[in-house]
Design an enzyme around this catalytic site. Structure first.
Site, PDB file in Angstrom:
ATOM      1  N   ASP A  90      22.681  28.046  22.462  1.00 32.89           N
ATOM      2  CA  ASP A  90      21.566  27.475  21.692  1.00 32.89           C
ATOM      3  C   ASP A  90      21.420  25.982  21.880  1.00 32.89           C
ATOM      4  O   ASP A  90      20.419  25.399  21.448  1.00 32.89           O
ATOM      5  CB  ASP A  90      21.774  27.792  20.201  1.00 32.89           C
ATOM      6  CG  ASP A  90      21.626  29.280  19.939  1.00 32.89           C
ATOM      7  OD1 ASP A  90      22.605  29.898  19.506  1.00 32.89           O
ATOM      8  OD2 ASP A  90      20.548  29.816  20.235  1.00 32.89           O
ATOM      9  N   HIS A 109      31.738  28.502  18.978  1.00 34.61           N
ATOM     10  CA  HIS A 109      31.461  29.928  19.202  1.00 34.61           C
ATOM     11  C   HIS A 109      32.686  30.728  18.777  1.00 34.61           C
ATOM     12  O   HIS A 109      33.819  30.308  18.999  1.00 34.61           O
ATOM     13  CB  HIS A 109      31.168  30.198  20.682  1.00 34.61           C
ATOM     14  CG  HIS A 109      30.456  31.483  20.910  1.00 34.61           C
ATOM     15  ND1 HIS A 109      31.107  32.690  20.964  1.00 34.61           N
ATOM     16  CD2 HIS A 109      29.148  31.751  21.085  1.00 34.61           C
ATOM     17  CE1 HIS A 109      30.218  33.652  21.171  1.00 34.61           C
ATOM     18  NE2 HIS A 109      29.017  33.122  21.247  1.00 34.61           N
TER      19      HIS A 109
END
Ligand code: SDX
Length: 432
Positions: A366, A309
């Site tokens: 996700d 991320h």
């Protein structure tokens, strides 16, 4: 944001420039470079904007080092356990948790606007059967605007609840209709007595002669999933919505652009890529250590999807909530998904490998969301559409923040040109 408390000095070419430092409400600090070019002729360059703040915002706060996510000051952990998606949407858009009368009014507007214009059904007929639902969603959001005679008028912020509820309600109807189109089944009309998330499941899975009775565990799991996706500060798609909004474009155009940005596999499309990755591993039986070695190989195009991320250099708090919810939810539904066990093992192998630890690569939102959507019965090609439904309140909140800021300017970044110098035009019959 408090006024500049201190400043930094930039020295260049024998000159010094004092630049103010501004401080946010969570003590974040930024060098304010708004006068840099006029003072020094210099601009900054930051490919991917990893070090650049595009705006000040009061909507969402993320602390990537500590794994903290707060919507309007409320932690994601509290909202995911105590709130509902509709209440969280109201909080994001209007900045405060609603009173019961405000929530009832908002719910009433969501019900009032749950239908799409009958003529829009013909638009669905125009798409080929296997059209990607994200393509349909983006196109139909702009189409919905065309059926609002006043949609080109600047929004009256005093009465913003209706346009916000209208788009939130219709995105759900459009999304379900795009799924029904993709499987060649008739569109299912909404049922006004059902609440937001249950009504979506009804429109997705009911038959014309037999309504889908949603298990309360499924409704609760999907509602929580939508809360977890509702906003995430200046991510790629939200920044897209803000950029389009900065040209004073209407809400539908700005959100339709956000849907397109979210579609990419590095962003909202990652939840599909995770399930595809896990399914391939399960079918091939490739040892996880060998797969991880492929991911780590210098220049490899294989990524561990659902990991990493730009902001979180610790566990994504949403991934932590989803991971804990996975087992509970699948057990309650009596669903055994081998991909969950595989995901847990793959996470364990990755997090014991220095490649991932050194790069602060942890599971993101996700990584587990697809497992839950599969257990609910959401087809893989609808995963990113669900992400869009969840993210819509955040997009609306940021669009409103731009449109109500009387000092807002059109976003227009600079660049450093690296192309050819001036060249003479050569007539085509003299070219090589
Ligand atoms: C979302 O911004 C948001 O808030 C997004 C989101 C939201 O709520 O809106 O949180 C939702 O989009 C989550 C992210 C979903 N995407 C994925 O899971 C795709 C896989 N992840 C990566 O592609 C990547 O981690 C990104 C895109 C998420 C972040 O990319 P960055 O910050 O540009 O990081 P990078 O590509 O510069 O990588 C830094 C290093 C590189 O290695 P070196 O060159 O230093 O050797 O880390 C490596 C990368 O190769 N790396 C990975 C990796 N992610 C980064 N290596 C293997 N697998 C990965 N997943």
């Amino acid at each position: 944001m408090t006024d500049a408390t201190d400043q930094v000095t930039l020295s260049h070419d024998g000159q010094s420039y004092e630049l103010p430092v501004i401080v946010g409400s969570q003590d974040e600090r930024a060098v304010d470079i708004r006068k840099l070019r006029s003072a020094s002729g210099l601009i900054t360059l930051d490919d991917g904007y990893g070090n650049t703040g595009s705006c000040t915002s009061a909507v969402t706060y993320v602390d990537g080092e500590k794994g903290v996510l707060k919507y309007r000051g409320y932690t994601i952990e509290v909202l995911a356990t105590k709130s509902s998606f509709v209440e969280t949407a109201y909080l994001l858009i209007f900045g405060e948790l609603p009173t019961s009368s405000q929530l009832n009014e908002f719910r009433g507007l969501l019900t009032q606007h749950e239908f799409i214009h009958e003529d829009m059904r013909h638009h669905f007929d125009g798409f080929p059967p296997n059209s990607p639902p994200m393509a349909i969603l983006s196109a139909m959001i702009n189409a919905v605007g065309c059926f609002q005679p006043d949609f080109m008028q600047p929004e009256d912020d005093e009465h913003f609840m209706e346009p916000a509820a209208r788009l939130m309600s219709k995105i759900r109807t459009i999304a379900a209709a795009s799924y029904r189109k993709s499987i060649g089944k008739p569109m299912i009309y909404p049922r006004s007595k059902l609440r937001y998330t249950e009504n979506f499941l009804h429109m997705m899975f009911s038959k014309p002669y037999e309504p889908y009775e949603a298990d309360e565990t499924v409704v609760a799991a999907l509602d929580r999933l939508l809360i977890l996706h509702a906003d995430h500060e200046q991510n790629c798609s939200t920044s897209t919505v803000r950029m389009v909004a900065s040209s004073r474009a209407n809400l539908y155009a700005s959100v339709a652009a956000g849907v397109c940005a979210l579609w990419g596999p590095l962003h909202g499309g990652a939840n599909v890529a995770v399930i595809e990755m896990l399914s391939e591993l399960q079918q091939s039986g490739e040892p996880l250590e060998r797969f991880i070695a492929r991911v780590k190989k210098k220049g490899s195009s294989t990524r561990l999807m659902g990991f990493g991320h730009r902001v979180y250099k610790n566990f994504d708090p949403r991934a932590r909530i989803l991971k804990n919810a996975c087992h509970r939810m699948l057990d309650k539904l009596g669903v055994h998904d081998p991909l969950l066990e595989l995901a847990l093992r793959l996470e364990e192998v990755a997090l014991s490998d220095s490649y991932f630890v050194e790069r602060h690569l942890y599971p993101n939102v996700d990584y587990y969301s697809g497992i839950i959507m599969r257990a609910i019965g959401i087809p893989t090609n609808m995963f990113t559409v669900l992400f869009a439904i969840g993210r819509l309140p955040g997009w609306i909140a940021h669009w409103r923040e731009v449109h109500t800021n009387e000092n807002a300017r059109i976003d227009r970044p600079r660049q450093i040109y690296v192309g050819p110098n001036v060249r003479e035009y050569v007539p085509i019959d003299e070219r090589g």
